[in-house]
Scaffold this active site. Structure first.
Site, PDB file in Angstrom:
ATOM      1  N   SER A 203     -43.893  11.349  22.238  1.00 14.35           N
ATOM      2  CA  SER A 203     -43.040  11.857  21.823  1.00 14.35           C
ATOM      3  C   SER A 203     -43.683  12.578  20.438  1.00 14.35           C
ATOM      4  O   SER A 203     -44.108  11.915  19.946  1.00 14.35           O
ATOM      5  CB  SER A 203     -43.333   9.840  21.728  1.00 14.35           C
ATOM      6  N   CYS A 330     -42.933  -8.166  19.480  1.00 13.69           N
ATOM      7  CA  CYS A 330     -42.301  -7.307  18.175  1.00 13.69           C
ATOM      8  C   CYS A 330     -41.053  -7.751  17.958  1.00 13.69           C
ATOM      9  O   CYS A 330     -40.356  -8.505  16.921  1.00 13.69           O
ATOM     10  CB  CYS A 330     -41.944  -6.546  19.292  1.00 13.69           C
TER      11      CYS A 330
HETATM   12  C1  LIG Z   1     -44.225   3.704  20.820  1.00 14.56           C
HETATM   13  C2  LIG Z   1     -45.334   4.779  21.833  1.00 14.56           C
HETATM   14  C3  LIG Z   1     -43.792   4.257  23.631  1.00 14.56           C
HETATM   15  C4  LIG Z   1     -42.969   4.594  22.682  1.00 14.56           C
HETATM   16  O1  LIG Z   1     -42.211   6.185  22.705  1.00 14.56           O
HETATM   17  P1  LIG Z   1     -40.327   6.340  21.891  1.00 14.56           P
HETATM   18  O2  LIG Z   1     -40.890   7.544  21.777  1.00 14.56           O
HETATM   19  O3  LIG Z   1     -39.925   5.305  21.043  1.00 14.56           O
HETATM   20  O4  LIG Z   1     -39.539   5.568  22.875  1.00 14.56           O
HETATM   21  C5  LIG Z   1     -44.463   4.126  24.325  1.00 14.56           C
HETATM   22  N1  LIG Z   1     -46.001   3.995  24.760  1.00 14.56           N
HETATM   23  C6  LIG Z   1     -46.813   3.896  23.486  1.00 14.56           C
HETATM   24  C7  LIG Z   1     -47.885   4.123  24.135  1.00 14.56           C
HETATM   25  C8  LIG Z   1     -46.134   3.700  22.292  1.00 14.56           C
HETATM   26  O5  LIG Z   1     -46.687   3.886  21.093  1.00 14.56           O
END
Ligand SMILES: *Cc1c(COP(=O)(O)O)cnc(C)c1O
Length: 406
Positions: A203, A330
């Site tokens: 991401s 959260c």
């Molecule tokens: C932040 C995160 C996600 C979610 O990612 P997004 O791009 O915000 O949907 C999934 N897995 C892990 C380990 C993360 O840290």
């Protein structure tokens, strides 16, 4: 020099867009606005060229081929596409799938949905150090196992699982291996070939890129992995993810990958030293503190610390000019302790009062010095007011106390 407040130490939740990344993105909001799928004019070609470059930048960071990169809206979508897409595609081979209970919700919830649909899920439990080993996977794999999903590094405690060993094992058994590498990519070396990974989620906003864009690596050879898409539409992204590309975001993700590749080693060295200083500063001045997770098999910039005899929410208030994440879920309405810490067997009292410090590219030594001082004085102050702590000082073992029912 006085430190600037507030201080941001929540880089595992999201990161600031790096100015070098923003600069590359800007033209794609305005003059370079073409649709990358418009094949018959220069506006489209320019966008497509930018997307191709970004594909190479992402692929290069993880040791993949650019044809193996599928754009998504982020890791939540990448995880959903990988897990549901592979489970459905290979369900005729078997219905057994494996993951661990301290994965991110974006892995747990797709698994829960598949379980409801009739898939047989093995939920692995981590040991106290949080590291999932190949041995655990070996014990769980069966004839009918089709998918293993184990994250590269944990977002709450930063522990790094035995990814290359698990990859090797899955290869030997012909099982598809997905890893949520959202926290690992750009922070520590990640190579899909060396690690035998078939599907990998990442991401942009966790690596100093924009929010709302990510990628899924889908292996094309040995084996060629196929997925049932979630979205049907124009057949973009090799049919796996239809929809007009977020060209600006994609360009930002590519640039973020390139910058991370350049800076990874220096960032890691600097942040590891600051992280160690933070832990040393806190643990040397306070009793009743514990650093959670594995001491060394851990991301360089992450620290998760539990403080006995104080309440997590009160501690967050005491240090409110420092942005950290608490051990609580959260959903701030609930005071549930973190499921990740609970999964390690960290007691409720400690899981309730843990803080996650996520250092980042902008973190300075002055900020860490300030944080140590604030946390230490905050905890001391709260303990002075705490009747529990008074009992502890008098030598009472809290675990022997019978609490009134609530
Ligand atoms: C932040 C995160 C996600 C979610 O990612 P997004 O791009 O915000 O949907 C999934 N897995 C892990 C380990 C993360 O840290």
């Amino acid at each position: 020099m006085a430190v600037q407040l507030p201080i941001y130490l929540d880089n595992n939740a999201t990161t600031r867009v790096d100015p070098r990344v923003l600069e590359v993105m800007l033209p794609y909001f305005s003059e370079k606005f073409g649709n990358a799928a418009s094949r018959n004019h220069q506006f489209g070609w320019a966008a497509e060229e930018a997307v191709d470059k970004a594909r190479q930048q992402v692929a290069s960071l993880i040791g993949a081929d650019s044809k193996e990169i599928i754009w998504t809206s982020g890791s939540t979508e990448s995880n959903n596409l990988a897990i549901k897409g592979a489970a459905e595609m290979y369900s005729s081979k078997g219905k057994h799938i494996i993951t661990a209970i301290h994965e991110h919700k974006a892995v747990l919830d797709p698994f829960k949905r598949l379980q409801k649909q009739g898939f047989d899920v093995t939920w692995l439990e981590p040991p106290i150090d949080g590291v999932i080993t190949a041995e655990q996977i070996a014990e769980a794999i069966r004839e009918d196992t089709i998918l293993v999903s184990i994250m590269w590094a944990n977002n709450e405690i930063g522990t790094i699982n035995q990814i290359p060993q698990i990859g090797q094992l899955c290869k030997e058994h012909g099982v598809i291996f997905h890893t949520d590498a959202t926290q690992a990519v750009g922070k520590i070396p990640v190579n899909v070939e060396q690690a035998g990974v078939d599907l990998l989620s990442l991401s942009a906003h966790k690596i100093y890129g924009p929010k709302g864009v990510g990628a899924l690596y889908v292996r094309r050879r040995k084996p060629r992995v196929r997925l049932v898409p979630i979205l049907d539409g124009g057949g973009h992204e090799r049919g796996m993810r239809s929809g007009t590309l977020n060209v600006t975001g994609v360009v930002g993700l590519g640039a973020a990958c390139e910058v991370s590749q350049q800076d990874m080693e220096a960032d890691a060295t600097r942040l590891r030293a600051l992280r160690d200083k933070l832990e040393e500063g806190i643990t040397s001045q306070l009793d009743g503190v514990a650093v959670n997770g594995h001491p060394t098999e851990r991301l360089p910039h992450t620290s998760n610390i539990s403080f006995a005899w104080v309440e997590g929410e009160s501690l967050m208030m005491a240090i409110k000019e420092i942005a950290v994440s608490s051990g609580s879920a959260c959903t701030s309405a609930s005071l549930e302790p973190s499921y990740v810490l609970k999964s390690l067997g960290v007691g409720d009292d400690l899981a309730h009062s843990s803080l996650r410090f996520g250092l980042g590219r902008d973190t300075t030594e002055e900020e860490i010095d300030y944080t140590i001082e604030k946390v230490v004085s905050g905890v001391k102050k709260l303990r002075e007011m705490s009747p529990l702590y008074e009992l502890v000082q008098e030598g009472v073992d809290l675990s022997t106390i019978e609490w009134a029912a609530h």
